[in-house]
Design a protein around this motif. Structure first.
Motif, PDB file in Angstrom:
ATOM      1  N   ALA A   3     -22.331 -11.741  69.944  1.00 52.21           N
ATOM      2  CA  ALA A   3     -22.402 -12.519  68.703  1.00 52.21           C
ATOM      3  C   ALA A   3     -22.632 -11.618  67.502  1.00 52.21           C
ATOM      4  CB  ALA A   3     -23.528 -13.557  68.809  1.00 52.21           C
ATOM      5  N   LEU A   4     -23.528 -10.657  67.644  1.00 52.67           N
ATOM      6  CA  LEU A   4     -23.819  -9.771  66.530  1.00 52.67           C
ATOM      7  C   LEU A   4     -22.640  -8.832  66.259  1.00 52.67           C
ATOM      8  CD1 LEU A   4     -26.326  -9.802  64.814  1.00 52.67           C
ATOM      9  CD2 LEU A   4     -27.209  -7.867  66.081  1.00 52.67           C
ATOM     10  N   ARG A   5     -22.006  -8.367  67.322  1.00 52.94           N
ATOM     11  CA  ARG A   5     -20.838  -7.501  67.120  1.00 52.94           C
ATOM     12  C   ARG A   5     -19.705  -8.264  66.431  1.00 52.94           C
ATOM     13  NH1 ARG A   5     -22.024  -5.429  72.384  1.00 52.94           N
ATOM     14  NH2 ARG A   5     -20.349  -6.659  73.309  1.00 52.94           N
ATOM     15  N   ASP A   6     -19.498  -9.518  66.837  1.00 51.53           N
ATOM     16  CA  ASP A   6     -18.442 -10.315  66.205  1.00 51.53           C
ATOM     17  C   ASP A   6     -18.742 -10.554  64.731  1.00 51.53           C
ATOM     18  OD1 ASP A   6     -17.205 -10.419  68.638  1.00 51.53           O
ATOM     19  OD2 ASP A   6     -17.845 -12.469  69.118  1.00 51.53           O
ATOM     20  N   LEU A   7     -20.021 -10.822  64.419  1.00 53.40           N
ATOM     21  CA  LEU A   7     -20.400 -11.021  63.023  1.00 53.40           C
ATOM     22  C   LEU A   7     -20.151  -9.761  62.217  1.00 53.40           C
ATOM     23  CD1 LEU A   7     -21.699 -12.663  60.745  1.00 53.40           C
ATOM     24  CD2 LEU A   7     -23.941 -11.944  61.607  1.00 53.40           C
ATOM     25  N   HIS A   8     -20.498  -8.609  62.797  1.00 54.94           N
ATOM     26  CA  HIS A   8     -20.281  -7.326  62.121  1.00 54.94           C
ATOM     27  C   HIS A   8     -18.806  -7.146  61.785  1.00 54.94           C
ATOM     28  CE1 HIS A   8     -19.669  -2.809  62.416  1.00 54.94           C
ATOM     29  NE2 HIS A   8     -20.456  -2.951  61.364  1.00 54.94           N
ATOM     30  N   GLN A   9     -17.938  -7.429  62.755  1.00 60.09           N
ATOM     31  CA  GLN A   9     -16.504  -7.282  62.516  1.00 60.09           C
ATOM     32  C   GLN A   9     -16.022  -8.278  61.461  1.00 60.09           C
ATOM     33  OE1 GLN A   9     -14.390  -4.919  63.722  1.00 60.09           O
ATOM     34  NE2 GLN A   9     -16.295  -4.000  64.490  1.00 60.09           N
ATOM     35  N   ALA A  10     -16.553  -9.489  61.506  1.00 52.39           N
ATOM     36  CA  ALA A  10     -16.144 -10.499  60.523  1.00 52.39           C
ATOM     37  C   ALA A  10     -16.540 -10.087  59.108  1.00 52.39           C
ATOM     38  CB  ALA A  10     -16.781 -11.853  60.873  1.00 52.39           C
ATOM     39  N   ILE A  11     -17.710  -9.476  58.968  1.00 51.16           N
ATOM     40  CA  ILE A  11     -18.149  -8.997  57.648  1.00 51.16           C
ATOM     41  C   ILE A  11     -17.260  -7.847  57.190  1.00 51.16           C
ATOM     42  CG2 ILE A  11     -20.039  -7.845  56.425  1.00 51.16           C
ATOM     43  CD1 ILE A  11     -21.987  -9.506  58.131  1.00 51.16           C
ATOM     44  N   LEU A  12     -16.902  -6.953  58.118  1.00 53.94           N
ATOM     45  CA  LEU A  12     -16.030  -5.826  57.769  1.00 53.94           C
ATOM     46  C   LEU A  12     -14.700  -6.294  57.184  1.00 53.94           C
ATOM     47  CD1 LEU A  12     -16.533  -3.317  60.726  1.00 53.94           C
ATOM     48  CD2 LEU A  12     -16.977  -2.864  58.316  1.00 53.94           C
ATOM     49  N   ARG A  13     -14.168  -7.406  57.736  1.00 54.89           N
ATOM     50  CA  ARG A  13     -12.851  -7.858  57.264  1.00 54.89           C
ATOM     51  C   ARG A  13     -12.954  -9.009  56.261  1.00 54.89           C
ATOM     52  NH1 ARG A  13     -13.062  -9.674  62.712  1.00 54.89           N
ATOM     53  NH2 ARG A  13     -13.075 -11.951  62.882  1.00 54.89           N
ATOM     54  N   ASN A  14     -14.173  -9.268  55.757  1.00 52.34           N
ATOM     55  CA  ASN A  14     -14.375 -10.341  54.775  1.00 52.34           C
ATOM     56  C   ASN A  14     -13.796 -11.665  55.269  1.00 52.34           C
ATOM     57  OD1 ASN A  14     -15.792  -9.234  52.474  1.00 52.34           O
ATOM     58  ND2 ASN A  14     -14.000  -7.930  52.177  1.00 52.34           N
ATOM     59  N   ASP A  15     -14.130 -12.034  56.474  1.00 51.32           N
ATOM     60  CA  ASP A  15     -13.609 -13.244  57.106  1.00 51.32           C
ATOM     61  C   ASP A  15     -13.977 -14.465  56.264  1.00 51.32           C
ATOM     62  OD1 ASP A  15     -12.992 -15.399  58.721  1.00 51.32           O
ATOM     63  OD2 ASP A  15     -13.561 -14.355  60.569  1.00 51.32           O
ATOM     64  N   PRO A  16     -12.984 -15.252  55.832  1.00 47.95           N
ATOM     65  CA  PRO A  16     -13.290 -16.454  55.015  1.00 47.95           C
ATOM     66  C   PRO A  16     -14.211 -17.432  55.726  1.00 47.95           C
ATOM     67  CG  PRO A  16     -10.920 -15.953  54.999  1.00 47.95           C
ATOM     68  CD  PRO A  16     -11.546 -15.055  56.033  1.00 47.95           C
ATOM     69  N   ALA A  17     -14.246 -17.382  57.061  1.00 45.32           N
ATOM     70  CA  ALA A  17     -15.112 -18.310  57.799  1.00 45.32           C
ATOM     71  C   ALA A  17     -16.587 -18.086  57.508  1.00 45.32           C
ATOM     72  CB  ALA A  17     -14.854 -18.174  59.303  1.00 45.32           C
ATOM     73  N   LEU A  18     -16.929 -16.938  56.932  1.00 43.50           N
ATOM     74  CA  LEU A  18     -18.327 -16.642  56.627  1.00 43.50           C
ATOM     75  C   LEU A  18     -18.775 -17.206  55.295  1.00 43.50           C
ATOM     76  CD1 LEU A  18     -18.568 -12.894  57.729  1.00 43.50           C
ATOM     77  CD2 LEU A  18     -19.130 -14.929  59.056  1.00 43.50           C
ATOM     78  N   ALA A  19     -17.857 -17.830  54.566  1.00 39.29           N
ATOM     79  CA  ALA A  19     -18.194 -18.325  53.227  1.00 39.29           C
ATOM     80  C   ALA A  19     -19.265 -19.398  53.304  1.00 39.29           C
ATOM     81  CB  ALA A  19     -16.945 -18.880  52.545  1.00 39.29           C
ATOM     82  N   VAL A  20     -19.956 -19.602  52.186  1.00 38.37           N
ATOM     83  CA  VAL A  20     -21.001 -20.625  52.111  1.00 38.37           C
ATOM     84  C   VAL A  20     -20.378 -21.991  52.296  1.00 38.37           C
ATOM     85  CG1 VAL A  20     -22.781 -21.650  50.659  1.00 38.37           C
ATOM     86  CG2 VAL A  20     -22.312 -19.201  50.531  1.00 38.37           C
ATOM     87  N   PRO A  21     -20.886 -22.823  53.215  1.00 38.29           N
ATOM     88  CA  PRO A  21     -20.309 -24.161  53.400  1.00 38.29           C
ATOM     89  C   PRO A  21     -20.527 -25.030  52.178  1.00 38.29           C
ATOM     90  CG  PRO A  21     -22.346 -23.954  54.642  1.00 38.29           C
ATOM     91  CD  PRO A  21     -22.025 -22.579  54.104  1.00 38.29           C
ATOM     92  N   ALA A  22     -19.586 -25.929  51.964  1.00 37.08           N
ATOM     93  CA  ALA A  22     -19.705 -26.844  50.820  1.00 37.08           C
ATOM     94  C   ALA A  22     -20.873 -27.794  51.051  1.00 37.08           C
ATOM     95  CB  ALA A  22     -18.412 -27.640  50.645  1.00 37.08           C
ATOM     96  N   THR A  23     -21.608 -28.069  49.981  1.00 37.41           N
ATOM     97  CA  THR A  23     -22.744 -28.994  50.104  1.00 37.41           C
ATOM     98  C   THR A  23     -22.590 -30.121  49.092  1.00 37.41           C
ATOM     99  OG1 THR A  23     -24.014 -27.651  48.540  1.00 37.41           O
ATOM    100  CG2 THR A  23     -24.329 -27.216  50.883  1.00 37.41           C
ATOM    101  N   ALA A  24     -23.110 -31.270  49.432  1.00 43.74           N
ATOM    102  CA  ALA A  24     -23.032 -32.423  48.540  1.00 43.74           C
ATOM    103  C   ALA A  24     -24.081 -32.309  47.459  1.00 43.74           C
ATOM    104  CB  ALA A  24     -23.231 -33.709  49.334  1.00 43.74           C
ATOM    105  N   PRO A  25     -23.753 -32.719  46.208  1.00 44.48           N
ATOM    106  CA  PRO A  25     -24.761 -32.648  45.144  1.00 44.48           C
ATOM    107  C   PRO A  25     -25.905 -33.614  45.409  1.00 44.48           C
ATOM    108  CG  PRO A  25     -22.821 -33.867  44.420  1.00 44.48           C
ATOM    109  CD  PRO A  25     -22.482 -33.287  45.768  1.00 44.48           C
ATOM    110  N   THR A  26     -27.098 -33.193  45.026  1.00 49.15           N
ATOM    111  CA  THR A  26     -28.269 -34.056  45.222  1.00 49.15           C
ATOM    112  C   THR A  26     -28.493 -34.904  43.987  1.00 49.15           C
ATOM    113  OG1 THR A  26     -29.700 -32.306  44.395  1.00 49.15           O
ATOM    114  CG2 THR A  26     -29.370 -32.412  46.759  1.00 49.15           C
ATOM    115  N   ALA A  27     -29.011 -36.088  44.175  1.00 44.60           N
ATOM    116  CA  ALA A  27     -29.267 -36.989  43.060  1.00 44.60           C
ATOM    117  C   ALA A  27     -30.473 -36.528  42.283  1.00 44.60           C
ATOM    118  CB  ALA A  27     -29.508 -38.401  43.599  1.00 44.60           C
ATOM    119  N   PRO A  28     -30.471 -36.691  40.946  1.00 42.31           N
ATOM    120  CA  PRO A  28     -31.632 -36.281  40.156  1.00 42.31           C
ATOM    121  C   PRO A  28     -32.840 -37.138  40.499  1.00 42.31           C
ATOM    122  CG  PRO A  28     -30.100 -37.557  38.822  1.00 42.31           C
ATOM    123  CD  PRO A  28     -29.420 -37.313  40.132  1.00 42.31           C
TER     124      PRO A  28
END
Length: 1007
Positions: free
Chosen positions: A237-262
């Motif tokens: 798992a850690l090796r795969d993450l390392h490789q994904a970071i090396l290639r800027n894998d889009p899957a690592l992007a921050v997931p979309a979150t819903a806006p919170t109500a004020p």
């Protein structure tokens, strides 16, 4: 008769028993271990022999069973309702506790509910429950002193806690958090450095924070730790993450979150200030504060003290919390400014505060007593009849608050202060630091508008940085932009870059960062004010107590007391134990104070500041001398000027401790040298730089190595000191070689050598002749190089300079190898290794072993090369600079490839090519690329080989690295031949042959 109020028991840490607000004393260690053992398995019958084992392990006395029964009897007597709590059941005892009584049961239940919510997709609720569970943990059961049985149970619980911590981090990462998690995950790793899940979460948080290089560095760190501690590699798992970071894998992007109500704010009768509509961030602190209120027990008053530096948003947070809690406290919501830090005003006395509060509640003036004691007594008797919120703002110390508190009462008291109110009994505490970067930018956006911010996103981020992520500064800066629509954000950023005028820019109307900080400063006594100014001269990001002692010209223990006091006053910060830091704006304020104290108001720094800087430099030189002596045995130290004081140094037990010291202090040392150069401390610049370059070289920070050497040369020229100039030029020539600036290096080495001759400095002549030989060899002038290196070795041997001799022997071995003189090459490399080993210079020894292996490979003795490299890899992992480590790996890959062991060969080749820091060492980079090209060519991947040789050729040609340029041409010819591009192969082969002939490298002996 059962006890009326439920007893509360806590075992996740030191054992505690609470009867309401009173802590119950449980007796001695036997009683504590018996109780804890029962509570670890609530509602389960434990026989006496099991309790005996828990108390004494295998060393139970003859009276053990009797002592256990006696302890149970004592516990039943001490704990209210104890007979119902510890029940005799058959052959043993049972702890009859309910979930609300025991933190362990609450911990378990919170984890269970968190799993259910997570399974149902209710991530926010799951995260809240995990926080609740983790917050119960105060440390190992019985603080780690429970014996084998208890410790085993504690270890299992610790595993559950760490799993919960990891699950919480996962949920927060899924929710889009990243920068704010980095410090928390690092703290968790500090206690559990081998947990790969935490390390992967840190890598992901860093990557999502735009810190890809640091994320990759973390992989290297855990790999080294696992290798050294357990002899294993990171998991898949850690090796795969390392490789994904090396290639800027889009899957690592921050997931979309819903806006919170004020939040919804109710309109209730109160004297609270209005709640800021653009209140931003501080969610964690707000939840913590409200959690204190929601979880409150006892008869009060419930006190929550909010402390932080001036401008950190204490009042805004308290006001927001008060508005959130209004429905719970319907009688009144009162706010009173106690004027602890109000310009031109004295702090309110408790009696004056009591009168103001009584009037807020509508008490007629004629009913308020004239005497202070009477007013306070009336307020206290009035307070206990109300369920209200009391916000005491801007408090100077505990003495202002304590007389205003009464018990029992249903009042929640929120207290804000710039000082940590440690003597405010039974108070919960919330300390405010700076805002998280994303919250800082969000605050700016909320003021200036999204359209304007989106047009200059980078400038908005810089504005947040230059405002120190301090809420007051952020609001002032954003307000200035809002009032000046023609200003761009970049324009204000450029104005704020000038440190001398930054505080003046952060002023708007009655609000001013400088005025806010000055009020805190002027609240100190004279001794602390001077200490603040002196500490403000330190140019680095943080400092330890030893450095502080030098600045303050006092003992280490006294300096720590000063730092701790300033920490309590929020004029310094602490991001890790034992190290202290100034907020950027606080440091700017300290510099303003120093300039203001200069003679004649010229703006120059005062004698006081100059003295502090001189002591800092003298301390840094002495401390780095001690570290270098341990870390680089055999080095020659120049004579030092006599110190103006006796610096106290941190004890260093050996080379590893010295390396750790340099790692912590390196950036501070560089900042100190830059400050010294600006202030004209030229001798200190040259001497300190000569120490610091050692570690920069070791860590592969070669750009900083080169720049530091240039600074040292400039300082020595300004000083007109030939001895220091020769030393600085000599170091510069080495830096130039490492960074591939060969002609500049030759120029510096020639000047340094001539100065050594003029000075009669034979050691200098020996070193500079050797460096010149190395530079000549790299540029293909092998005959000249051989002559220079032989002269250098002879002179070093005569002088007994064994470390320096080992370096030149290492260098000459490469020249002999290229000329085909393998016997001479092996002898030189072997002797280099022997000398380094005798000195304990491990790094030099390993470099020499790489040289020897390269010669053995050139000779075709693959078995010998493989043995040499295996010994080197095992000798001291983590010691080599990155580029030398990459060379060791690629030579290992070549040896394995010649044996046909392709899995390991290709693994090492890829690791060598991916080494962080290799790109900063172009001399080694070209060698690694060429060697890797030969490995891939041998494996049949001719296209990859061609690409690597082309990279090597382009780099070597730009540098003038003639040797590797020729090998790159040769490798390109071989790859093109294999790809059936015969004509182009012939062209490259002819060019390679001409280059080899020009350097006198015979064809039959080439790599």
């Amino acid at each position: 008769m059962p006890h009326s109020a439920p007893i509360r028991l806590r075992i996740l840490g030191s054992v505690e028993c609470w009867d309401g607000d009173e802590r119950v004393q449980l007796g001695g260690p036997v009683s504590e271990r018996v109780l804890v053992t029962l509570l670890l398995e609530p509602q389960r019958v434990l026989p006496v022999h099991r309790l005996v084992e828990a108390v004494w392990d295998e060393d139970a006395p003859a009276t053990a069973a009797h002592q256990v029964r006696k302890a149970v009897a004592e516990l039943r007597q001490r704990i209210p309702g104890g007979r119902d709590l510890i029940v005799t059941d058959g052959p043993g005892y049972r702890a009859a506790v309910r979930p609300e009584q025991l933190d362990l049961l609450q911990f378990t239940e919170a984890l269970r509910r968190a799993r259910e919510h997570a399974a149902a997709g209710q991530s926010a609720d799951a995260a809240a429950l995990l926080r609740e569970a983790i917050a119960l943990w105060r440390g190992p059961v019985l603080s780690g002193n429970g014996g084998a049985v208890v410790d085993a149970a504690s270890a299992a619980l610790e595993e559950r806690r760490l799993t919960a911590v990891e699950q919480l981090f996962d949920l927060r990462l899924e929710a889009g958090e990243a920068p704010e998690l980095v410090a928390e995950i690092r703290e968790a790793i500090g206690g559990s450095p081998l947990r790969e899940t935490l390390r992967g979460q840190l890598m992901l948080a860093l990557y999502r924070s735009g810190r890809q290089a640091e994320a990759l560095a973390e992989y290297g760190t855990i790999r080294t730790v696992l290798d050294e501690e357990l002899g294993i590699e990171p998991g898949d798992a850690l090796r795969d993450l390392h490789q994904a970071i090396l290639r800027n894998d889009p899957a690592l992007a921050v997931p979309a979150t819903a806006p919170t109500a004020p939040p919804v704010v109710t309109d209730s009768r109160s004297t609270l200030p209005y709640d800021l509509h653009d209140f931003t961030g501080r969610e964690e602190e707000l939840n913590k504060l409200i959690g204190f209120v929601e979880d409150a027990t006892g008869s009060g008053p419930l006190i929550v003290a909010i402390d932080g530096m001036g401008g950190s948003g204490k009042t805004s947070l308290a006001v927001r919390a008060a508005h959130r809690l209004t429905d719970r406290y319907p009688d009144a919501q009162l706010h009173l400014d106690l004027r602890g830090y109000t310009p031109g005003e004295e702090p309110l006395s408790p009696a004056a505060a009591a009168e103001a509060l009584l009037r807020m509640l509508g008490v007629p003036g004629e009913r308020i007593p004239d005497d202070p004691e009477g007013r306070i007594a009336l307020w206290r008797s009035t307070m206990i009849r109300h369920r209200m919120i009391l916000l005491l703002d801007n408090v100077v110390d505990e003495g202002q608050v304590k007389p205003l508190l009464a018990s029992p009462t249903g009042t929640v008291v929120l207290v804000t202060s710039r000082a940590l109110l440690v003597d405010l009994d039974a108070a919960h505490s919330v300390s405010l630091g700076t805002m998280a970067p994303q919250d800082s930018t969000a605050l700016i956006v909320s003021v200036i508008g999204e359209r304007r911010a989106e047009a200059e996103t980078e400038a908005v981020a810089e504005l947040a940085d230059l405002s120190g992520h301090l809420p007051l500064a952020l609001r002032i800066a954003a307000a200035r932009l809002r009032k000046r629509p023609r200003w761009t954000v970049r324009y204000l950023v450029d104005r704020l870059r000038d440190d001398a005028h930054r505080l003046a820019e952060l002023s708007a109307g009655e609000r001013s960062v400088e005025v806010t900080l000055r009020l805190s400063y002027e609240g100190l006594d004279a001794g602390y004010r001077k200490a603040f100014r002196l500490l403000g001269q330190h140019p680095g990001a943080d400092l330890d107590v030893y450095t502080a002692a030098a600045l303050l010209d006092m003992g280490v223990r006294d300096s720590e007391e000063v730092l701790e006091y300033l920490l309590d006053m929020h004029l310094v910060q602490q991001h890790e134990p034992g190290r202290y830091a100034f907020h950027d704006l606080v440091r700017s304020f300290a510099h303003v104070l120093s300039r203001a104290r200069s003679s004649g108001g010229t703006g120059e720094f005062s004698d006081e500041a100059a003295g502090a800087v001189r002591r800092l430099l003298e301390f840094s030189l002495a401390a780095s001398d001690a570290a270098c002596d341990l870390l680089f045995p055999g080095r020659v130290r120049m004579a030092r000027p006599e110190s103006s004081f006796r610096p106290e140094l941190a004890p260093l037990a050996g080379a590893e401790a010295a390396r750790d010291w340099f790692e912590r202090e390196q950036d501070g040392l560089l900042a100190a040298i830059a400050l010294a150069f600006r202030r004209g401390f030229d001798r200190e610049v040259a001497l300190l730089a000569a120490n610091v370059v050692f570690h920069l070289d070791l860590r592969g920070r070669l750009d900083e190595f080169l720049e530091l050497c240039r600074t040292a040369v400039a300082a020595a020229r300004r000083l007109d000191e030939p001895v220091l100039l020769r030393l600085s030029l000599s170091n510069l020539s080495v830096a130039c070689w490492k960074r591939g600036r060969f002609e500049d290096g030759i120029t510096a080495a020639v000047e340094a050598h001539q100065l050594a001759v003029d000075l009669g400095d034979r050691r200098g002549q020996a070193k500079d002749t050797g460096v010149l030989g190395l530079l000549l060899a790299t540029t293909g002038r092998l005959d000249e190089a051989l002559s220079r290196l032989e002269q250098s070795i002879a002179l070093k041997r005569e002088l007994g300079a064994e470390r320096a001799e080992a370096e030149s022997l290492s260098n000459i071995s490469g020249v002999h190898m290229e000329r085909g003189d393998f016997d001479d090459a092996v002898r030189a490399a072997t002797r280099s290794v022997e000398l380094a080993r005798e000195l304990g210079a491990v790094e030099k020894e390993l470099v020499g072993m790489s040289d020897l292996a390269q010669i053995q490979l050139a000779m075709g003795d693959v078995e010998a090369a493989a043995r040499t490299l295996a010994q080197a890899r095992e000798r001291a992992p983590g010691v080599l600079p990155p580029a030398e480590r990459a060379l060791q790996l690629i030579l290992s890959a070549e040896a394995e490839s010649r044996h046909g062991r392709w899995e390991r060969a290709l693994q090492w080749a890829e690791e060598a090519l991916a080494t962080k820091g290799l790109e900063d060492a172009p001399v080694r980079e070209a060698t690694v690329w060429n060697t890797a090209g030969r490995v891939f060519h041998r494996n049949g991947d001719h296209q990859r080989a061609l690409s690597l040789h082309r990279q090597a050729h382009g780099s070597a040609a730009r540098l003038g690295h003639r040797v590797e340029e020729a090998y790159a041409l040769d490798g390109m010819a071989a790859a093109l031949t294999a790809l059936d591009e015969v004509e182009r192969a012939a062209e490259q082969g002819a060019a390679a042959e001409a280059a080899f002939r020009a350097m006198g490298i015979p064809g039959r002996f080439r790599r």
